[in-house]
Design a protein around this motif. Sequence first.
Motif, PDB file in Angstrom:
ATOM      1  N   GLU A   1       0.866  -1.178   0.000  1.00  0.00           N
ATOM      2  CA  GLU A   1       0.000   0.000   0.000  1.00  0.00           C
ATOM      3  C   GLU A   1       0.898   1.221   0.000  1.00  0.00           C
ATOM      4  OE1 GLU A   1      -3.420   2.015   2.748  1.00  0.00           O
ATOM      5  OE2 GLU A   1      -3.224  -0.145   2.741  1.00  0.00           O
TER       6      GLU A   1
ATOM      7  N   ILE B   1      -2.693   3.660  -3.063  1.00  0.00           N
ATOM      8  CA  ILE B   1      -2.895   2.581  -4.012  1.00  0.00           C
ATOM      9  C   ILE B   1      -2.519   1.287  -3.300  1.00  0.00           C
ATOM     10  CG2 ILE B   1      -0.600   2.831  -5.074  1.00  0.00           C
ATOM     11  CD1 ILE B   1      -3.798   1.908  -6.968  1.00  0.00           C
ATOM     12  N   ASN B   2      -3.422   0.320  -3.355  1.00  0.00           N
ATOM     13  CA  ASN B   2      -3.208  -0.978  -2.724  1.00  0.00           C
ATOM     14  C   ASN B   2      -3.570  -2.027  -3.771  1.00  0.00           C
ATOM     15  OD1 ASN B   2      -3.068  -3.234  -1.171  1.00  0.00           O
ATOM     16  ND2 ASN B   2      -4.420  -2.507   0.442  1.00  0.00           N
TER      17      ASN B   2
ATOM     18  N   HIS C   1      -4.671  -3.052  -7.036  1.00  0.00           N
ATOM     19  CA  HIS C   1      -5.393  -2.358  -8.107  1.00  0.00           C
ATOM     20  C   HIS C   1      -6.425  -1.374  -7.556  1.00  0.00           C
ATOM     21  CE1 HIS C   1      -4.130  -4.623 -11.795  1.00  0.00           C
ATOM     22  NE2 HIS C   1      -3.699  -5.456 -10.860  1.00  0.00           N
ATOM     23  N   SER C   2      -6.505  -1.212  -6.244  1.00  0.00           N
ATOM     24  CA  SER C   2      -7.523  -0.354  -5.636  1.00  0.00           C
ATOM     25  C   SER C   2      -6.941   1.001  -5.257  1.00  0.00           C
ATOM     26  CB  SER C   2      -8.102  -1.005  -4.385  1.00  0.00           C
ATOM     27  OG  SER C   2      -8.815  -2.162  -4.732  1.00  0.00           O
ATOM     28  N   LEU C   3      -7.508   2.029  -5.837  1.00  0.00           N
ATOM     29  CA  LEU C   3      -7.144   3.406  -5.498  1.00  0.00           C
ATOM     30  C   LEU C   3      -8.179   3.929  -4.501  1.00  0.00           C
ATOM     31  CD1 LEU C   3      -5.476   6.021  -5.997  1.00  0.00           C
ATOM     32  CD2 LEU C   3      -7.156   6.583  -7.766  1.00  0.00           C
ATOM     33  N   THR C   4      -7.715   4.358  -3.337  1.00  0.00           N
ATOM     34  CA  THR C   4      -8.588   4.908  -2.318  1.00  0.00           C
ATOM     35  C   THR C   4      -8.265   6.386  -2.148  1.00  0.00           C
ATOM     36  OG1 THR C   4      -8.646   2.794  -1.176  1.00  0.00           O
ATOM     37  CG2 THR C   4      -9.340   4.718   0.079  1.00  0.00           C
TER      38      THR C   4
ATOM     39  N   TYR D   1     -13.602   7.751  -1.532  1.00  0.00           N
ATOM     40  CA  TYR D   1     -14.021   6.991  -2.700  1.00  0.00           C
ATOM     41  C   TYR D   1     -12.960   5.933  -2.981  1.00  0.00           C
ATOM     42  CZ  TYR D   1     -15.804   5.743  -7.244  1.00  0.00           C
ATOM     43  OH  TYR D   1     -16.315   5.032  -8.291  1.00  0.00           O
ATOM     44  N   GLN D   2     -13.398   4.783  -3.497  1.00  0.00           N
ATOM     45  CA  GLN D   2     -12.466   3.745  -3.892  1.00  0.00           C
ATOM     46  C   GLN D   2     -12.783   3.320  -5.318  1.00  0.00           C
ATOM     47  OE1 GLN D   2     -12.448   0.067  -1.582  1.00  0.00           O
ATOM     48  NE2 GLN D   2     -10.227   0.028  -1.768  1.00  0.00           N
ATOM     49  N   TYR D   3     -11.746   3.147  -6.134  1.00  0.00           N
ATOM     50  CA  TYR D   3     -11.915   2.759  -7.532  1.00  0.00           C
ATOM     51  C   TYR D   3     -10.948   1.619  -7.856  1.00  0.00           C
ATOM     52  CZ  TYR D   3     -12.187   2.914 -12.593  1.00  0.00           C
ATOM     53  OH  TYR D   3     -12.370   2.569 -13.909  1.00  0.00           O
ATOM     54  N   TYR D   4     -11.440   0.607  -8.548  1.00  0.00           N
ATOM     55  CA  TYR D   4     -10.619  -0.527  -8.981  1.00  0.00           C
ATOM     56  C   TYR D   4     -10.051  -0.229 -10.363  1.00  0.00           C
ATOM     57  CZ  TYR D   4      -9.138  -5.204 -10.236  1.00  0.00           C
ATOM     58  OH  TYR D   4      -8.389  -6.284 -10.630  1.00  0.00           O
TER      59      TYR D   4
END
Length: 121
Positions: free
Chosen positions: A26, A52-53, A55-58, A91-94
């Motif tokens: 992360e 970024i963790n 593929h997940s951007l938080t 917000y979280q986006y894959y």
Amino acid sequence: MKKRIILIVCMLGAIGLSNANNLVTEDKLTVRASTENGDEKTNVAESIFADINGHSLTVAFSQNLGEVSIDISTASGATIFCLSVQTPTGYQYYIPNAGSYVVTFTLPSGDEYYGEFEVTD
């Protein structure tokens, strides 16, 4: 004998969990102002958190900045996602594909902030 087995199982579980944590990477993105960086812009940039963790951007905002536009694009400039959020919120986006990306935050005033990051498989 039972105590030894329980002790061994507990130790193996602890080792497994510690190694699992090492596999998760992360990284906190450094968010910068797109224009000259005065004190006010530094304070705003410090209230925008992005990690970024895999593929997940938080993304999270620690203060009310109004409605902020979030634009995620490839390093070459192709937009892959755009969204407006009311702050403070998160917000979280894959992100499906590995590569280099830029996330841009546009405030109601038109000021822009950005962070660059890598997604690896």
